[in-house]
Structure formats: C-alpha cells, structure tokens
Design an enzyme around this catalytic site. Structure first.
Site, PDB file in Angstrom:
ATOM      1  N   TYR A 146       0.843  -1.204   0.000  1.00  0.00           N
ATOM      2  CA  TYR A 146       0.000   0.000   0.000  1.00  0.00           C
ATOM      3  C   TYR A 146       0.874   1.249   0.000  1.00  0.00           C
ATOM      4  CZ  TYR A 146      -3.678   3.222   1.655  1.00  0.00           C
ATOM      5  OH  TYR A 146      -4.572   4.264   1.796  1.00  0.00           O
ATOM      6  N   ASP A 147       1.811   1.334   0.949  1.00  0.00           N
ATOM      7  CA  ASP A 147       2.621   2.548   1.110  1.00  0.00           C
ATOM      8  C   ASP A 147       3.441   2.828  -0.158  1.00  0.00           C
ATOM      9  OD1 ASP A 147       1.710   1.848   3.614  1.00  0.00           O
ATOM     10  OD2 ASP A 147       3.624   2.080   4.640  1.00  0.00           O
ATOM     11  N   GLU A 148       4.130   1.796  -0.631  1.00  0.00           N
ATOM     12  CA  GLU A 148       4.993   2.006  -1.807  1.00  0.00           C
ATOM     13  C   GLU A 148       4.160   2.150  -3.072  1.00  0.00           C
ATOM     14  OE1 GLU A 148       7.864   2.915  -1.379  1.00  0.00           O
ATOM     15  OE2 GLU A 148       8.943   1.762   0.125  1.00  0.00           O
ATOM     16  N   GLY A 149       3.011   1.482  -3.124  1.00  0.00           N
ATOM     17  CA  GLY A 149       2.113   1.665  -4.276  1.00  0.00           C
ATOM     18  C   GLY A 149       1.652   3.113  -4.356  1.00  0.00           C
ATOM     19  N   ASN A 175      -6.050   9.434   8.506  1.00  0.00           N
ATOM     20  CA  ASN A 175      -7.152   8.564   8.963  1.00  0.00           C
ATOM     21  C   ASN A 175      -8.503   9.267   8.987  1.00  0.00           C
ATOM     22  OD1 ASN A 175      -4.555   7.554  10.179  1.00  0.00           O
ATOM     23  ND2 ASN A 175      -5.911   5.856  10.734  1.00  0.00           N
ATOM     24  N   ARG A 187     -10.578  -1.653  10.358  1.00  0.00           N
ATOM     25  CA  ARG A 187      -9.964  -0.409  10.826  1.00  0.00           C
ATOM     26  C   ARG A 187     -10.397  -0.147  12.262  1.00  0.00           C
ATOM     27  NH1 ARG A 187     -10.112   3.510   5.447  1.00  0.00           N
ATOM     28  NH2 ARG A 187     -11.957   2.399   4.766  1.00  0.00           N
ATOM     29  N   SER A 190     -14.110   1.388  13.013  1.00  0.00           N
ATOM     30  CA  SER A 190     -15.208   0.448  12.749  1.00  0.00           C
ATOM     31  C   SER A 190     -15.137  -0.749  13.691  1.00  0.00           C
ATOM     32  CB  SER A 190     -15.203   0.017  11.284  1.00  0.00           C
ATOM     33  OG  SER A 190     -13.915   0.055  10.750  1.00  0.00           O
ATOM     34  N   ASN A 191     -13.925  -1.250  13.930  1.00  0.00           N
ATOM     35  CA  ASN A 191     -13.799  -2.384  14.865  1.00  0.00           C
ATOM     36  C   ASN A 191     -14.317  -2.011  16.249  1.00  0.00           C
ATOM     37  OD1 ASN A 191     -12.766  -4.348  13.231  1.00  0.00           O
ATOM     38  ND2 ASN A 191     -10.796  -4.507  14.254  1.00  0.00           N
ATOM     39  N   ASP A 275       3.498  -1.074  12.416  1.00  0.00           N
ATOM     40  CA  ASP A 275       2.376  -0.198  12.786  1.00  0.00           C
ATOM     41  C   ASP A 275       2.951   1.156  13.209  1.00  0.00           C
ATOM     42  OD1 ASP A 275      -0.713  -0.999  13.777  1.00  0.00           O
ATOM     43  OD2 ASP A 275       0.105   0.808  14.697  1.00  0.00           O
TER      44      ASP A 275
HETATM   45  P1  NAD Z   1     -12.761   1.944   0.582  1.00  0.00           P
HETATM   46  O1  NAD Z   1     -12.134   0.602   0.607  1.00  0.00           O
HETATM   47  O2  NAD Z   1     -14.089   2.109   1.230  1.00  0.00           O
HETATM   48  O3  NAD Z   1     -12.896   2.476  -0.907  1.00  0.00           O
HETATM   49  C1  NAD Z   1     -12.066   2.060  -1.956  1.00  0.00           C
HETATM   50  C2  NAD Z   1     -12.953   1.729  -3.148  1.00  0.00           C
HETATM   51  O4  NAD Z   1     -12.114   1.357  -4.243  1.00  0.00           O
HETATM   52  C3  NAD Z   1     -13.885   0.553  -2.867  1.00  0.00           C
HETATM   53  O5  NAD Z   1     -15.187   0.858  -3.303  1.00  0.00           O
HETATM   54  C4  NAD Z   1     -13.269  -0.577  -3.681  1.00  0.00           C
HETATM   55  O6  NAD Z   1     -14.224  -1.534  -4.086  1.00  0.00           O
HETATM   56  C5  NAD Z   1     -12.654   0.189  -4.838  1.00  0.00           C
HETATM   57  N1  NAD Z   1     -11.562  -0.528  -5.500  1.00  0.00           N
HETATM   58  C6  NAD Z   1     -10.517  -1.180  -4.932  1.00  0.00           C
HETATM   59  N2  NAD Z   1      -9.726  -1.700  -5.883  1.00  0.00           N
HETATM   60  C7  NAD Z   1     -10.271  -1.356  -7.082  1.00  0.00           C
HETATM   61  C8  NAD Z   1      -9.928  -1.613  -8.434  1.00  0.00           C
HETATM   62  N3  NAD Z   1      -8.831  -2.328  -8.761  1.00  0.00           N
HETATM   63  N4  NAD Z   1     -10.732  -1.132  -9.414  1.00  0.00           N
HETATM   64  C9  NAD Z   1     -11.859  -0.423  -9.106  1.00  0.00           C
HETATM   65  N5  NAD Z   1     -12.234  -0.158  -7.850  1.00  0.00           N
HETATM   66  C10 NAD Z   1     -11.447  -0.613  -6.844  1.00  0.00           C
HETATM   67  O7  NAD Z   1     -11.691   2.961   1.225  1.00  0.00           O
HETATM   68  P2  NAD Z   1     -11.775   4.515   1.499  1.00  0.00           P
HETATM   69  O8  NAD Z   1     -11.453   4.719   2.921  1.00  0.00           O
HETATM   70  O9  NAD Z   1     -13.003   5.089   0.930  1.00  0.00           O
HETATM   71  O10 NAD Z   1     -10.522   5.036   0.661  1.00  0.00           O
HETATM   72  C11 NAD Z   1     -10.667   5.712  -0.580  1.00  0.00           C
HETATM   73  C12 NAD Z   1      -9.295   6.192  -1.048  1.00  0.00           C
HETATM   74  O11 NAD Z   1      -8.763   7.103  -0.075  1.00  0.00           O
HETATM   75  C13 NAD Z   1      -8.264   5.084  -1.222  1.00  0.00           C
HETATM   76  O12 NAD Z   1      -7.492   5.344  -2.358  1.00  0.00           O
HETATM   77  C14 NAD Z   1      -7.428   5.191   0.028  1.00  0.00           C
HETATM   78  O13 NAD Z   1      -6.121   4.738  -0.180  1.00  0.00           O
HETATM   79  C15 NAD Z   1      -7.472   6.682   0.314  1.00  0.00           C
HETATM   80  N6  NAD Z   1      -7.247   6.949   1.753  1.00  0.00           N
HETATM   81  C16 NAD Z   1      -8.224   6.716   2.669  1.00  0.00           C
HETATM   82  C17 NAD Z   1      -7.970   6.938   4.009  1.00  0.00           C
HETATM   83  C18 NAD Z   1      -9.003   6.730   5.075  1.00  0.00           C
HETATM   84  O14 NAD Z   1      -8.691   6.897   6.269  1.00  0.00           O
HETATM   85  N7  NAD Z   1     -10.242   6.424   4.755  1.00  0.00           N
HETATM   86  C19 NAD Z   1      -6.691   7.372   4.407  1.00  0.00           C
HETATM   87  C20 NAD Z   1      -5.719   7.571   3.447  1.00  0.00           C
HETATM   88  C21 NAD Z   1      -6.006   7.366   2.118  1.00  0.00           C
HETATM   89  N1  UDP Z   2      -5.991  -1.084  16.017  1.00  0.00           N
HETATM   90  C1  UDP Z   2      -6.369  -1.639  17.232  1.00  0.00           C
HETATM   91  N2  UDP Z   2      -7.424  -2.492  17.266  1.00  0.00           N
HETATM   92  C2  UDP Z   2      -8.137  -2.809  16.159  1.00  0.00           C
HETATM   93  C3  UDP Z   2      -7.785  -2.242  14.916  1.00  0.00           C
HETATM   94  C4  UDP Z   2      -6.685  -1.379  14.885  1.00  0.00           C
HETATM   95  O1  UDP Z   2      -5.746  -1.387  18.274  1.00  0.00           O
HETATM   96  O2  UDP Z   2      -9.101  -3.600  16.291  1.00  0.00           O
HETATM   97  C5  UDP Z   2      -4.873  -0.127  15.982  1.00  0.00           C
HETATM   98  C6  UDP Z   2      -3.814  -0.410  14.911  1.00  0.00           C
HETATM   99  O3  UDP Z   2      -2.828  -1.304  15.397  1.00  0.00           O
HETATM  100  C7  UDP Z   2      -3.262   0.986  14.658  1.00  0.00           C
HETATM  101  C8  UDP Z   2      -4.459   1.899  14.864  1.00  0.00           C
HETATM  102  O4  UDP Z   2      -5.394   1.148  15.639  1.00  0.00           O
HETATM  103  O5  UDP Z   2      -2.277   1.300  15.603  1.00  0.00           O
HETATM  104  C9  UDP Z   2      -5.122   2.362  13.583  1.00  0.00           C
HETATM  105  O6  UDP Z   2      -5.372   1.221  12.787  1.00  0.00           O
HETATM  106  P1  UDP Z   2      -6.167   1.274  11.422  1.00  0.00           P
HETATM  107  O7  UDP Z   2      -6.155  -0.112  10.863  1.00  0.00           O
HETATM  108  O8  UDP Z   2      -7.482   1.925  11.622  1.00  0.00           O
HETATM  109  O9  UDP Z   2      -5.358   2.264  10.465  1.00  0.00           O
HETATM  110  P2  UDP Z   2      -3.811   2.584  10.172  1.00  0.00           P
HETATM  111  O10 UDP Z   2      -3.681   3.998  10.566  1.00  0.00           O
HETATM  112  O11 UDP Z   2      -2.922   1.708  10.984  1.00  0.00           O
HETATM  113  O12 UDP Z   2      -3.662   2.338   8.717  1.00  0.00           O
END
Ligand code: NAD
Ligand code: UDP
Length: 324
Positions: A146-149, A175, A187, A190-191, A275
């Site tokens: 994810y990070d490097e992508g 976040n 996440r 939600s958890n 983490d």
């Molecule tokens: P999410 O998983 O709810 O949404 C991602 C969507 O992309 C989903 O609907 C999934 O089905 C779709 N998807 C995944 N792979 C696909 C593919 N190959 N082709 C077409 N659709 C595809 O996650 P989100 O939290 O809504 O995140 C949306 C974007 O924001 C992502 O790019 C994520 O990396 C970025 N982002 C989100 C957060 C966050 O905290 N929510 C933080 C940093 C970055």
């Molecule tokens: N985490 C936790 N309990 C859970 C899920 C996550 O303690 O049930 C912690 C996780 O180890 C991280 C932080 O909560 O330190 C945020 O995790 P999340 O997966 O939401 O996102 P991240 O910022 O790590 O991508």
C-alpha cells in the site's frame, strides 16, 4: 460554478460514495467506477436512477475509455486487512490505476486528483508530519504494498505533470472515519464501534499508546473538493486531516463511553508489524492554500458514526477479508 463531467474511481467506497453525493448534489454529471472489492452497491443505491449519476463496474487496473473534465482517483483498498489480502493486486491497483487515469486525463485534458495517504510518511520520525517530510517506509514489510504503491502513484502523477503537462492534484489523506465505513474492514474506528455494540471484547493492538489523528468524512470531502478547485499553480501534495491526535487507548475509552459499555473488557493483541507509532498532519499548507480546516470534533463524529452503525444490518455486509 460550471457543471462538469466527473469520474470518481472507487466511487462506491466509503469516501467515494460521500464524494459522489456531494458532486451529484452540485449538479455535476458523475460517473462512479468501482469493482466492489471492498464496497457494495448499497453505498450508492440512493443515487441510482438520478439523471446525473452513472455506475460502472470496472477494475482500474484495466484501461477505461471515457470523456470527462475531472477525475478523482480513489480506487484502492484502504484498510490494512483489505490491502494486505492480495498485496500484489494492491500494488497493481495503485500503479496501473494511476497510469490509466493519468492517460485518460492526458487524452481528455482533464484535471486529475490522486487520493494519496499519510502512509507516504510510514512510521514517521518527524512529528507532526509536513508535506516536505520524505517519510520512513519499510519497502519490504506487510504495509509496503500500500505505502509504496501510493508513493509510486505520486511519482507517476508528478512525472505526467512535468513531462506531459497533465493538470494534477495530490492529497495526502490522514485517517478518516464516518458513516459508510465497512463494518468489517478491520480499521480501528469500525472495529471498536462494532465491538462496543455487539461483542464481548474490544481488540487493542499493543498497549494503545500509539496515536492517530481522526478526520470526520464530511471535512475530508470538503478538503478534496477544495483541492480539485484550487488554482492550477497549486498541485500539492497537501495534507488533509484533523490534527487533533489521540492515542488508541483514548479512542477506545471514548467509544466505550459513547456506546454505554463501561463493562467492556479490552483484549490486548500483538501490535502488527510496522504499525506507525504516531501520526498527526501538519495542515499549515491546507489552511493557507485552500482555506481549509476540519470542523467536526472526534466526539461528535463518533456519535454520528455510531448512529449509522446502529442503522445498518451487519448481515448485509460481506467481510472480504479476515477481521477481528
Ligand atoms: P474503501 O475501501 O471504502 O474504498 C475504496 C474503493 O475502491 C472501494 O469501493 C473498492 O471496491 C474500490 N476498489 C478497490 N480496488 C479497485 C480496483 N482495482 N478497481 C476499481 N475499484 C477498486 O476505502 P476509502 O477509505 O473510501 O478510501 C478511498 C481512497 O482514499 C483510497 O485510495 C485510500 O487509499 C485513500 N485513503 C483513505 C484513508 C481513510 O482513512 N479512509 C486514508 C488515506 C487514504
Ligand atoms: N488497532 C487496534 N485495534 C483494532 C484495529 C486497529 O488497536 O481492532 C490499531 C492499529 O494497530 C493501529 C491503529 O489502531 O495502531 C489504527 O489502525 P487502522 O487499521 O485503523 O489504520 P492505520 O492507521 O494503521 O492504517
């Protein structure tokens, strides 16, 4: 504001569906593209049938031929459990997805915004993180797909900008939480909410001293739209996130309080590899360039998210990956 044809990749996801709501309400012609890996149609079903909304099931690793004015590129699994499920596919989605939307933007002279991430900074040595910080990412760890992508996608965005004059925007999202998070995405928000509603324990990874800064979804969408509409000489990267930082233990205590589960035991599980210990956006640039700052406090945002979780039936949701 003139009406535009706007593509939202990942538009059925958590952030994408809220973005589609806003853009449709503004009257734009919105095309949502999603392969539903981590989402379901229910997130956008209220938009189906509207004359200015269109849903296409498509995987962004394959080319797509559309004519649009703007592209928000959000397609990518975002929760650690989701993106580690098929790490090679995650990397392909970031890299090939970026190439495909950038190619489309180049052909159509569209403006294209990349949903990048605070994971660009990895486990940061600098706190809070300004955009100038180059990060501390383990390139071979379980989060690297994810990070490097996402880092490679940023590189592609800036190379298409420099080499081909593509009009880009790069936002580093920190976040974000709120209604329409997948209840089984694993996440932390939600958890904790799901566990506080229905389950016998709350899963804390490590001792809970690691921190995150949580942004409510409405604030994030406002930031994304402001960045898309920013003057062309500001392409980013720009941090968008809420700088109020909480330890994961503080988050747990707040969720337990709001859910009225004072008796809920906390189960400590091992901290996952790599983490990040801390995370807080420096949003000076967003304030200065976009006049943007978050408005929703964590307590209020969590209350709204808990109300949403109470309104859905968890049986309607598939868990695409193992979860806690
Ligand atoms: P999410 O998983 O709810 O949404 C991602 C969507 O992309 C989903 O609907 C999934 O089905 C779709 N998807 C995944 N792979 C696909 C593919 N190959 N082709 C077409 N659709 C595809 O996650 P989100 O939290 O809504 O995140 C949306 C974007 O924001 C992502 O790019 C994520 O990396 C970025 N982002 C989100 C957060 C966050 O905290 N929510 C933080 C940093 C970055
Ligand atoms: N985490 C936790 N309990 C859970 C899920 C996550 O303690 O049930 C912690 C996780 O180890 C991280 C932080 O909560 O330190 C945020 O995790 P999340 O997966 O939401 O996102 P991240 O910022 O790590 O991508």
């Amino acid at each position: 504001m003139s009406l535009k044809r706007i593509l939202v990749t990942g538009g059925a996801g958590f952030l994408g569906s809220h973005l589609c709501d806003r853009l449709v309400a503004q009257g734009h012609d919105v095309i949502c593209v999603d392969n539903f890996f981590t989402s379901q149609k229910s997130n956008v079903k209220h938009l189906l049938g509207l004359p200015n909304f269109e849903l296409i099931r498509h995987d962004v690793t394959h080319a797509l031929w559309l004519e649009v004015d703007q592209i928000y590129n959000l397609a990518c699994p975002a929760a650690p459990g989701h993106y580690q499920y098929n790490p090679i596919k995650t990397m392909k989605t970031s890299v090939m997805g970026a190439i495909n939307v950038l190619g489309m933007a180049k052909r159509c002279h569209a403006k294209v915004l990349q949903a990048s991430t605070s994971e660009i900074y990895g486990d940061p040595d600098i706190h809070p993180q300004p955009e100038s910080y180059r990060g501390n990412v383990n390139p071979i760890g379980p989060r690297a797909c994810y990070d490097e992508g996402k880092r490679a996608a940023e590189t592609l965005f800036f190379d298409y900008h420099r080499a081909n004059g593509v009009n880009i925007r790069v936002v580093r999202i920190f976040n974000t939480y709120g209604p329409r998070m997948h209840p089984f995405d694993g996440r932390v928000v939600s958890n904790f909410i799901r566990q506080a509603m229905h389950e016998p324990t709350l899963t804390m990874f490590g001792d809970g001293t690691q921190s995150r800064s949580f942004c409510f979804v409405d604030d994030m969408i406002e930031g994304l739209i402001r960045m898309m509409e920013a003057p062309d000489d500001f392409v980013g990267p720009v941090n968008i996130g809420n700088p109020n930082e909480f330890t994961i233990m503080q988050l747990a205590e707040l969720v337990i309080e709001l859910a009225g589960r004072g008796d809920l035991p906390i189960e400590h599980l091992p901290l996952p590899a790599d983490d990040p210990r801390q995370r807080q956006p420096d949003i000076t640039l967003a304030k200065e360039k976009l006049n943007w700052a978050p408005t929703v406090e964590l307590r209020e945002g969590l209350e709204r998210t808990i109300r949403y979780f109470k309104s859905i039936n968890f049986d309607d949701y598939r868990a695409p990956t193992p979860n806690f």
